[in-house]
Design an enzyme around this catalytic site. Sequence first.
Site, PDB file in Angstrom:
ATOM      1  N   CYS A   1       0.839  -1.195   0.000  1.00 15.75           N
ATOM      2  CA  CYS A   1       0.000   0.000   0.000  1.00 15.75           C
ATOM      3  C   CYS A   1       0.872   1.243   0.000  1.00 15.75           C
ATOM      4  O   CYS A   1       2.107   1.165   0.018  1.00 15.75           O
ATOM      5  CB  CYS A   1      -0.933   0.010   1.205  1.00 15.75           C
ATOM      6  SG  CYS A   1      -0.066   0.166   2.781  1.00 15.75           S
TER       7      CYS A   1
ATOM      8  N   CYS B   1       3.495   1.544   2.711  1.00 13.34           N
ATOM      9  CA  CYS B   1       4.735   0.790   2.471  1.00 13.34           C
ATOM     10  C   CYS B   1       5.702   1.619   1.637  1.00 13.34           C
ATOM     11  O   CYS B   1       6.913   1.614   1.872  1.00 13.34           O
ATOM     12  CB  CYS B   1       4.429  -0.511   1.740  1.00 13.34           C
ATOM     13  SG  CYS B   1       3.491  -1.708   2.695  1.00 13.34           S
TER      14      CYS B   1
ATOM     15  N   ASP C   1       9.409  24.753 -34.714  1.00 14.51           N
ATOM     16  CA  ASP C   1      10.527  25.135 -35.565  1.00 14.51           C
ATOM     17  C   ASP C   1      10.112  24.813 -36.999  1.00 14.51           C
ATOM     18  O   ASP C   1       9.231  23.980 -37.222  1.00 14.51           O
ATOM     19  CB  ASP C   1      11.771  24.340 -35.158  1.00 14.51           C
ATOM     20  CG  ASP C   1      12.910  24.533 -36.134  1.00 14.51           C
ATOM     21  OD1 ASP C   1      13.281  25.686 -36.385  1.00 14.51           O
ATOM     22  OD2 ASP C   1      13.397  23.520 -36.668  1.00 14.51           O
TER      23      ASP C   1
ATOM     24  N   ASP D   1      13.759  19.829 -33.755  1.00 13.61           N
ATOM     25  CA  ASP D   1      14.556  18.631 -34.034  1.00 13.61           C
ATOM     26  C   ASP D   1      16.056  18.864 -34.049  1.00 13.61           C
ATOM     27  O   ASP D   1      16.826  17.922 -34.105  1.00 13.61           O
ATOM     28  CB  ASP D   1      14.147  18.026 -35.385  1.00 13.61           C
ATOM     29  CG  ASP D   1      14.676  18.843 -36.562  1.00 13.61           C
ATOM     30  OD1 ASP D   1      14.690  20.087 -36.450  1.00 13.61           O
ATOM     31  OD2 ASP D   1      15.069  18.242 -37.579  1.00 13.61           O
TER      32      ASP D   1
ATOM     33  N   ASP E   1      17.616  23.996 -31.563  1.00 20.48           N
ATOM     34  CA  ASP E   1      16.294  24.015 -30.932  1.00 20.48           C
ATOM     35  C   ASP E   1      16.356  23.627 -29.458  1.00 20.48           C
ATOM     36  O   ASP E   1      15.389  23.846 -28.728  1.00 20.48           O
ATOM     37  CB  ASP E   1      15.339  23.035 -31.646  1.00 20.48           C
ATOM     38  CG  ASP E   1      15.092  23.425 -33.094  1.00 20.48           C
ATOM     39  OD1 ASP E   1      15.022  24.640 -33.357  1.00 20.48           O
ATOM     40  OD2 ASP E   1      14.986  22.527 -33.944  1.00 20.48           O
TER      41      ASP E   1
END
Length: 742
Positions: free
Chosen positions: A30, A33, A436, A637, A641
């Site tokens: 639980c 724990c 971009d 990419d 960037d």
Amino acid sequence: MAGFSLGPMNTATHPAAALSADISVGGMTCASCVARVERALKAVPGVEEAAVNLATESARVTVRGGGMDAAQWQARLRRAVRDAGYEPRTPEQAQAVDKASAWAGFGPVALGFVLSAPLLLPMFAEWAGLHWMLPAWAQLLLAAPVQFWLGARFYRAGWHAAKAGAGNMDLLVALGTSAAFGLSLWLWWRAAPGEMPHLYFEASAVVITLVLLGKWLESRAKHQATSAIRALQALRPETAHVLRNGREVELPVAELLVGDRLAVRPGERIPADGRVLEGRSQADESMLTGEPLPVDKSEGDTLTGGAVNGDGRLVMEVSAAGAETVLARIIRLVEDAQAAKAPIQRTVDKVAAVFVPVVLVIAVLTAAGWMLAGQDVEVALVHAVAVLVIACPCALGLATPAAIMAGTGVAARHGILIRDAEALERAQRVDTVAFDKTGTLTVGRPRLVALELSTACEEVSALRLAAALQAGSEHPLARAVLAAAAERGIAVPALQDLQAVPGRGIEGQVEGRHLRLGSLRWMQELGVDLGAQAARVAELQQGGATLSALAEGRQLLALLAFGDTPRAGAREALAALRARPLRLALVSGDNRGAAQAMGARLGLQPAEVQAEVLPAGKVDAVRRLQAGGHVVAMVGDGVNDAPALAAADLGIAMGSGTDVAMHAAGITLMRPDLALVGAALDIAGRTVAKIRQNLFWAFVYNVAGIPLAAFGLLSPVVAGAAMALSSVSVMANALLLRRWKL
């Protein structure tokens, strides 16, 4: 009792002497724990951070070296978990658990039902008007094995929790069922000879059986939720065919080195990343990128480890092996996402830390209240037992990690890699998406479409000099210049004293001439006279071309015009994002005419296009979009960037881009399909919605169930069933995410 296994230390993700350990922790039941294990790990000197995940049964621990190696840290962490009451298990044992059958562990549950069924039969018989009861000694013989053999795990874990000054589900179950069992013994002992008192052996036995059933169902659900990791791991072949002296030698994949030449037979999995040296075939990369169609492969093309070779034999050269392959990085990203703790979970952990002690107080008050109301000890204890059983916080600990596991897993199968739970939470709040241009909204392979010359230069000479300046560069415009020179068979001279000017261009010595090639803005800053070409510049920019200029000193030699094409489906993807509805923006370093022309082709409004933005200026562009409290996702990419991806509330990197961009992003798209941007935001929103639903129902079970039990409206058996159902329902609700499709 289940324990834990310690994964290898990873020094790659933390600076200097920092080490990270991925720990598989079993035996947690639980949210309490989770808090206990975290406290135990954080108490180890040198541990900087420890985050425990109940659904994945794992912990991510960050430690600071302190002169110890990874093995010594492993020993310390294992000892800390053992001292907290959890038995360590080896990595081999942890792996065996992962590979266990779906029915593993059902034996104790089945035995519990067999022993409990006769205890429940009289209850059903009474509903049918039959008054029949097993003798007390028979009830004891049936209930005792369930209580003290099948339920021994609850006593052990509960005792360790009590010794540590904490509480957990096991402690509540142990106390509740022991009270019911002890009450039955007491009522039997004090009954008059020949009298058959109402005993509660069936309550203790059935509650333990139902809890065991709930944990088994929960375990099965966890197994399904982690199927994405297992599916990715299954893509790794065991062996590879290495070419040595013209012969194929079979070696384990773990022994492959960069530069090895491999033979990949038809139908085999590609063992490592590399490029094709010989042969033609197709590669099925669907499990890596989500792309359903095989991709043609021929000489010079890249290959990704884990993909399935088609019907041709390939000879390849290894470019990355082991932990450096794309597949290994994908697995790490998914594991990191599933092991991470969502920010909302920290609130849950704080609640769980005090939950069990509060429940124990409520149970005592319930018993005292019923006795003060005039009821005997029997009734008071039964209602207190119901409170203890219904209050187990199992669902509370599973609510968040179960949804994260399912959501990140299904996203990975569709080519969307979510780095962590924080990225999920940010993604569902995004209201603005910035893109971009080159390589993201466009194909990123521009062509040289025009070469405008001054009177001081000829075409072949201008292209020859421009190609020399661009030799060795990986920039898309540089590749376009070199491709144009290669098409015309122009020999490229040597370049000396190369110097790149970020965001502007490049300069260097070619055949004794000091040349510059770069943006028109840079040329104007240098005082290069563009007046004679002003009309042509305006015409080309109006047509959407990206322009560069070649100059010697302050003399213009040539204008180079480049054209790019939008990615397939880009316009439709942007329209779908606008319909969500989201604000859109295009951030480009191109001149305004080129950026506006491309924006118009993509369906963007002029106000949505920001042009002539230098790489450093992209961060400022993102911050302008964030003004007014907007939550911005940046999609890119390239290396330039990366700062903008990091500055945005959410960075989304195209998987076809650079590693720098992918590391700066919260989400990585494994194929250059812009429809995945909307899909990533959608699955993030659905996952966070599941987290909230799960937390709501988990709290409802406890908040509504505890008063009902305290006021005598729930029996211990019904409370046990409700408690087991709460965990199962939370896992089942999370697993609904696995049905999500693009």
